[in-house]
Design an enzyme around this catalytic site. Sequence first.
Site, PDB file in Angstrom:
ATOM      1  N   LYS A  68      34.431  32.303  49.177  1.00 21.55           N
ATOM      2  CA  LYS A  68      35.366  32.854  48.187  1.00 21.55           C
ATOM      3  C   LYS A  68      36.796  32.635  48.672  1.00 21.55           C
ATOM      4  O   LYS A  68      37.083  32.801  49.862  1.00 21.55           O
ATOM      5  CB  LYS A  68      35.080  34.354  47.991  1.00 21.55           C
ATOM      6  N   SER A 144      34.700  39.841  40.487  1.00 18.51           N
ATOM      7  CA  SER A 144      35.671  38.795  40.750  1.00 18.51           C
ATOM      8  C   SER A 144      35.106  37.589  41.490  1.00 18.51           C
ATOM      9  O   SER A 144      35.718  36.525  41.472  1.00 18.51           O
ATOM     10  CB  SER A 144      36.837  39.373  41.567  1.00 18.51           C
ATOM     11  N   SER A 168      32.307  43.375  42.631  1.00 17.77           N
ATOM     12  CA  SER A 168      32.680  41.961  42.531  1.00 17.77           C
ATOM     13  C   SER A 168      31.672  40.980  43.105  1.00 17.77           C
ATOM     14  O   SER A 168      31.812  39.775  42.893  1.00 17.77           O
ATOM     15  CB  SER A 168      34.039  41.736  43.201  1.00 17.77           C
TER      16      SER A 168
END
Lengths: 482, 487
Positions: A68, A144, A168
Site C-alpha cells: 500500500k 482505503s 480499510s
Amino acid sequence: MPTIADLRAAYAAGDTTPAETLRQLADTIAARDGDIGGYLSHDLDRALDEASRADLSLPLGGVPIAIKDLINVQGHPCSCASRILHGKYTAPYDATVIRRLRAAGAIPFGRTNMDEFAMGSSNENSGIQPCRNPWDHDRIPGGSSGGSAAVVAAGTAIAALGSDTGGSIRQPASHCGVVGVKPTYGRVSRYGIVAFASSLDQVGPMTATVEDSARLLQVIAGHDPLDSTSVPEPVPDYTAALGHDLKGLRVGLPREYFAEGLEPAVRDAVQAAVRQLESLGAEIVEISLPNTEHAVSVYYIIANAEASANLARFDGVRYGHRAASPSDLLDHYRRSRAEGFGEEVKRRIILGTYVLSSGYYDAYYLRAQKVRTLIRQDFDRAFDQVDLIASPVSPVPPFRLGEKLDDPLAMYLADIYTIPANLAGLCGISVPCGFAPVPGAARPLPVGLQLLARPFGEETLFRAAHAYEQASEWKNHRAYPA
Amino acid sequence: MSQTEYITSIGLEVHVQLKTRTKMFCGCEVRFGEPPNTLTCPTCLGLPGALPVLNRGAIEMTIRAGLLLGCETPPVVKWDRKNYFYPDMPKNYQISQYDLPLCLGGGVPLYDLAYPKDAQKSIARPGKVVQLTRIHLEEDVAKSTHHSSFTTIDFNRAGTPLMEIVSEPDIDSPEEAAAYLNSLRQILVYGDLSDADMEKGQMRCDVNVSVRPVGQTELGTKIELKNLNSVSAVRRALHYEIGRQIECLRTGIPLIQSTRRWDDDLGETSEMRTKEQAHDYRYFPDPDLLPVRTPDLVAREREGLPELPHAKVARFESDYGITHYDASVLASDRALADYYEAAARGATAPKKVANWIINTLLAYLNEHSLGIADCPVVPEKIRALVDLVESGALSGTQAREVFADLFADPAGDPAAIAKAKGFEPADTGEIDAFIDQVIAAHAGPAQEIRDGNDKAANFLTGQVMKLSKGKANPKLVTEAILAKLRG
C-alpha cells in the site's frame, strides 16, 4: 495467480523461479491493471535484482508482495495517493514491516492505490487515479486499501499489505472477495507507515487465502522498539491454528449489527456463513454491543483530530508539493496545502482541527475518548461470553463509482461494522462468504464475513476463518479465472 | 507618583537543554558545532511514517532537576502534541507535556552571590525562594538562520531534550530575576543536568512581567518579553519594560496583554503580537507515546542526588570553620567546592586552605584564563603547601613563590621546591642570636613591646628577617620576640 503456499512449493520443486514469477506478474499487470488501476507504480528491474539474491529457504523467500502506498520502502515512491507527495517524494528508509518482509526473503513489488492518506471507503479519494473492482469495473473496490484488495482479487499480486484505521483492510477485502486481516493494535509496528490516525492504524495482510494471511502476519508481527505502541507480546505460530474444527468455540452475533440499514442480500450471505460455522461445531450466541450507534461519531472525531496533527508535516518546506512563488510564509503554507491535498483530506483536517480547538476540546475530543472507553467495555463484556464475534463487514455490496460521492456522511455511516474494532483495539478478519445479486451489476458481487476476536486473539480468527474457508466453496471463485 | 507606588511581578519560563547523549525521541547524537543537518534521522526530520521513542535518560534528568528543586512528580506523566506551524518545527507540532508534566511545584533559592555584583549589598529579601509552577520535558526545534532573501534551517538541534522550568510570578525585581537565573544555573550544573550557558543557547528564557499600583491585589496586565540572550539582557530589559509600563499606567495608557521583543542594541522592547493574535495550540495527548509511571524512577533518582549549593555552604561552615562568605564563594561552583574539599580534608588549617584558594589560586587561574577544572595543581599540593606555612616551615611570601613554581611545573613537590629555593627553616640558634642582636640595637621598640604594644614587634621582626636574609619564618620570629620581652 498462485498462493504463497503454492509458490513456495513450486520454488522448492524447481518448477519456477522468483524472476519468472515477477515477469509473469508484470505481464498480468500489463494485461489487466489498465482496467483496474490497482497499482500506482512498480519497478520490475529493481524487483528482479532483488529476486536474484532471494534466499528461497526463508519463510517468504522470493515471494513478491504488493505494498500500500503509505508504507515506506526505501528507494520507492511513497505518495499516499496524494498530489502533495506524488512524483515528489521517494522514501529514504524502510518501514519496520518492510525490514521484516525482507528478512523473511520477500520482495516488495509495486505500490498499490488507495484513498488519499487512507481517508475513504471507496478508493474514489485517490488523488492519482481511480481504482475499480475486478469483479465489476463500474464499481468501487472499497477503501482505503482498495488497490491492495483489487490487485490480489485481479491476480495481479500474490499478496499485499494494507492498513486498517476504521475498516480499510476488511472492507475492500470484503468488496473484492479476498481475505484481509486487521491485527490487534500494537501487534504490528507502525514505524514507517504514514500515519492517518495513530491510535487506530494497523498494517495487515490482504491475500487470496486465510493460510497466506497467517503466513504474512507471522512475518510482519512482533514488538518493535521503534514503535512505542507496539506490544512486546510473543508471536504465536499462526499456521498451527489452521486445520481445526470449531468445537467448543462460542461465536457471538451482535444484535446491533443485524439491524436497520443492512442490505438483505448481504445479511443472507452472512447468516448462511454463520450457520456453516455452527455446523463446524461453533456455538452461536446472540450478544449486545449497546454503544455501537456512537462508534461512527466517536471515530470521526478521534481519527480526524489525530489526522489534523499527523498531516501538518506536509507543508512543502522539506519535501512534497510546494506552491510556486509564495508571497510570504503563510501564503506558502496555505497554497502548498490547498493545492496538494484533495477535498476529503481537507474536510477531515478542518473537522479534526475544529474538535481540538480551545472551547470545543471537552465537548468533542474528550467526550469521544470517554465514549471510546464505553465501546471498549462493550467488547470486554462480550468477550466474557464468547470467543469470537461474527458480523457483516459492510452493510452494502460495492456501489458504482461516483454513486455516493456527494454524500460523504452516508459513506461514513457504512463503516459502522468495522470501526468499533479499531476503537477497541481488537483484531478482525474479513473472509469471503458468498456473492450478493446486485441490480444492474454484471454479476453477483463478493460479500465478506467479519470475525472479531479479543486483543492478541489472531489465532482464533485464523482457526475459524480457515475452517470456514475450507468448508465453503467461495475460495473457488475468482474474478479472473485461471 | 514614583516607582515605589507600584508593585512588579515577574515570572520566568526557562528552557534548558539537557546534557543527554542522544535526542529526546530518536537515537541521533546531541552535539554542537557539527556541519548542518548531519545529526538527523527520519524521526527528528519529521519524515512521513517516522515515530518518536522516549529518551529515558532525559526523563531521569528532569526528575533529578525536580528533586533538587523540591518538586513533586505525578505518579503518571504523559506527552502531548502542541500544534503550530513554523519551518523550524519538522512535524508542525511539538511533542511537549500539557497537563501531566514531570514536575510540579518546588522552588529556586536565590543565593546572595547570584545577584548582580552591584546589587549584592542591598538584597531585599535574603534567602528568598522563588516558587515554581512546573517543569516539563519537550523537544527543541531546529535552528533557523535568516539571510537577506532566504532562510536556512539546521535540524541538528531539532529534537534535543529541552526542559522548561516555569516560575510563579513571584519575582519582584530585575535583580531577583538575575539572581533566579544564576541560582538556577548553579543548581542545574550541580546536578550535572546541563551546562546552562545562556550565551550558548543552552539556557533560554522568556519573561512575563506586570506592574500594578500598591494596594491592588490582582496582578497587572501580563506582558511577555522575548529575545533575551543573557542574564544582563534580562535585567536590562526588565528595567526598561517596568519603567515603560509604569509610565503607561501613570499617563493612563491602557496596557494590553501582549508579547514584546527586546532589542539589545537599542535597549528597548517593541510589540510582536497581542493576545488576540495568540495561538490556539490545540494540545492533545500524543497517541504515539504511552504515559510513563514514575514512582520507581523517582526513588532511584532520589538515592544518587548531589548536595545542593546552600547545603554545601552550611556544611563547609560547620565542618571546616570557614566564613559564610568564603563557603558561598567556594560552593558557587561545584568543581571549585570539590577542589576545596579535597584540599581541606586532613589539612591542619582548613580555613587557611580556603583563603589560599580564594585569594591566590583563583587569582592565578583568572590570570591564566583557566577554570578550576583546568587547574594544573592538584588539591593535595595546596594542602601540603598550606601545612608548611602552618608549621612555620615557610612564610606566606615564600609559600607564594613555591606556588608560582608549582603552577609552572605541577609535578613538583612543595617541600622539595622550598628546599631547592633554600627556604629551609633557619638554624634556631642563629635566629635566636639575630633576635637578641636586634632587641639590643632597638631599645625603644623593645620597651614599647614590654609595655604591651604588640604592633611594635613587626618592626623588630622585619629587622630579624633582614639579618636572616629572608630565611626566618616571620611568624615564629614574632612569637619569639614577644616571648623574650614579655616572658
